[in-house]
Design a protein around this motif. Structure first.
Motif, short mmCIF file in Angstrom:
data_model
loop_
_atom_site.label_atom_id
_atom_site.label_comp_id
_atom_site.label_asym_id
_atom_site.label_seq_id
_atom_site.Cartn_x
_atom_site.Cartn_y
_atom_site.Cartn_z
N LYS A 124 7.73 -3.11 -0.38
CA LYS A 124 6.56 -2.62 0.36
C LYS A 124 5.50 -3.70 0.40
O LYS A 124 5.11 -4.28 -0.60
CB LYS A 124 5.98 -1.37 -0.29
CG LYS A 124 4.75 -0.84 0.48
CD LYS A 124 3.97 0.19 -0.30
CE LYS A 124 3.17 -0.36 -1.41
NZ LYS A 124 1.88 -0.91 -1.27
N SER A 125 5.07 -4.02 1.61
CA SER A 125 4.03 -5.02 1.81
C SER A 125 3.08 -4.50 2.89
O SER A 125 3.41 -4.53 4.07
CB SER A 125 4.65 -6.35 2.24
OG SER A 125 3.65 -7.29 2.51
N LEU A 126 1.93 -3.99 2.46
CA LEU A 126 0.94 -3.45 3.39
C LEU A 126 -0.38 -4.18 3.23
O LEU A 126 -0.75 -4.58 2.12
CB LEU A 126 0.71 -1.95 3.13
CG LEU A 126 1.90 -1.02 3.34
CD1 LEU A 126 1.52 0.41 2.95
CD2 LEU A 126 2.38 -1.06 4.77
N THR A 127 -1.08 -4.35 4.34
CA THR A 127 -2.40 -4.99 4.32
C THR A 127 -3.33 -4.21 5.26
O THR A 127 -2.89 -3.38 6.04
CB THR A 127 -2.32 -6.45 4.81
OG1 THR A 127 -1.83 -6.47 6.16
CG2 THR A 127 -1.44 -7.29 3.92
N GLY A 128 -4.61 -4.52 5.18
CA GLY A 128 -5.58 -3.97 6.12
C GLY A 128 -6.21 -2.66 5.73
O GLY A 128 -7.16 -2.21 6.38
N GLY A 129 -5.73 -2.01 4.70
CA GLY A 129 -6.29 -0.73 4.27
C GLY A 129 -7.00 -0.87 2.95
O GLY A 129 -6.93 -1.91 2.30
N ASP A 137 4.73 6.70 6.10
CA ASP A 137 3.36 6.85 6.59
C ASP A 137 2.40 6.00 5.76
O ASP A 137 2.01 6.39 4.65
CB ASP A 137 2.97 8.33 6.51
CG ASP A 137 1.56 8.61 7.01
OD1 ASP A 137 0.89 7.68 7.51
OD2 ASP A 137 1.13 9.77 6.89
N PRO A 138 2.02 4.80 6.27
CA PRO A 138 1.02 3.99 5.56
C PRO A 138 -0.35 4.70 5.61
O PRO A 138 -0.72 5.25 6.64
CB PRO A 138 0.97 2.68 6.36
CG PRO A 138 2.18 2.69 7.23
CD PRO A 138 2.52 4.13 7.45
N GLY A 174 2.19 -2.89 7.89
CA GLY A 174 3.11 -3.75 7.16
C GLY A 174 4.52 -3.19 7.19
O GLY A 174 4.91 -2.54 8.16
N SER A 175 5.26 -3.42 6.10
CA SER A 175 6.67 -3.04 6.11
C SER A 175 7.14 -2.59 4.73
O SER A 175 6.48 -2.85 3.72
CB SER A 175 7.52 -4.22 6.58
OG SER A 175 7.41 -5.29 5.65
#
Length: 190
Positions: free
Chosen positions: A36-41, A86-87, A93-94
């Motif tokens: 899991k790689s999420l950004t911006g939140g 659901d981010p 991200g992914s």
């Protein structure tokens, strides 16, 4: 065995990923979330839900680290199941979702004072070993020679259950093993 592994990606805040799989009544599955790689939140966490063919939730998990799982689920009906990724908030991200078929749980027996029982599990399997106990009998459980592979936490919860199903004692076992110190059996039974 691995049924399918897919990386889902979102590029716009509020966007979700959806995957589908055909399931059969009583089929057992486990869903692993990795990479899991999420950004911006603000939290960059991800909720993953398995939805039944009727659209209601079967199971869900929210992860803030890079990996997680939805532990073994038994599918209640034949049909098309949905996996929703659901981010939270504005995160994009992914994550890679891997769906596994899970073998039936292992069921056996163990006898206090007799030689140890060796068990070997595959992904998602649980173990239930029963023994006949007598009221006021004292028991001590030692778990040794533990080898874990492929997991994220590499731990197992071990519980001695009374005949009514409630816990008499429990421990978390890692690669170093573990014990449930001496317990006095409150009643005669399995």
């Amino acid at each position: 065995s691995d049924l399918s592994s897919v990386t889902v990606s979102t590029t716009i805040p509020g966007q979700n990923g959806q995957l589908f799989f055909a399931g059969l009544t009583n089929q057992r599955v486990l869903l692993k979330i990795s990479g899991k790689s999420l950004t911006g939140g603000s939290l960059n966490s991800l909720t993953v839900t398995i939805k039944k063919p009727d659209g209601t939730n079967l199971a869900s998990t929210t992860i803030s680290s890079t990996s997680g799982l939805i532990d073994t689920q038994t599918l209640p009906a034949d049909g098309a199941y949905t996996i929703l990724a659901d981010p939270h908030g504005t995160s994009i991200g992914s994550a890679t979702l891997t769906l596994y078929a899970v073998a039936d749980d292992i069921v056996g027996s163990i006898t206090p004072g007799e030689p140890p029982v060796t068990i070997s599990t595959s992904l998602g399997q649980n173990v239930a070993l029963t023994f006949e106990g007598i009221a006021n009998q004292r028991v001590f459980l030692r778990v040794t020679n533990v080898v874990y592979t492929g997991g994220t936490s590499n731990r197992a919860n071990v519980v001695i259950r009374k005949p009514d199903g409630t816990s008499l004692g429990n421990t978390t076992v890692d690669s170093g093993g573990g014990i449930i110190d001496t317990k006095v059996l409150p009643v005669t039974g399995t």
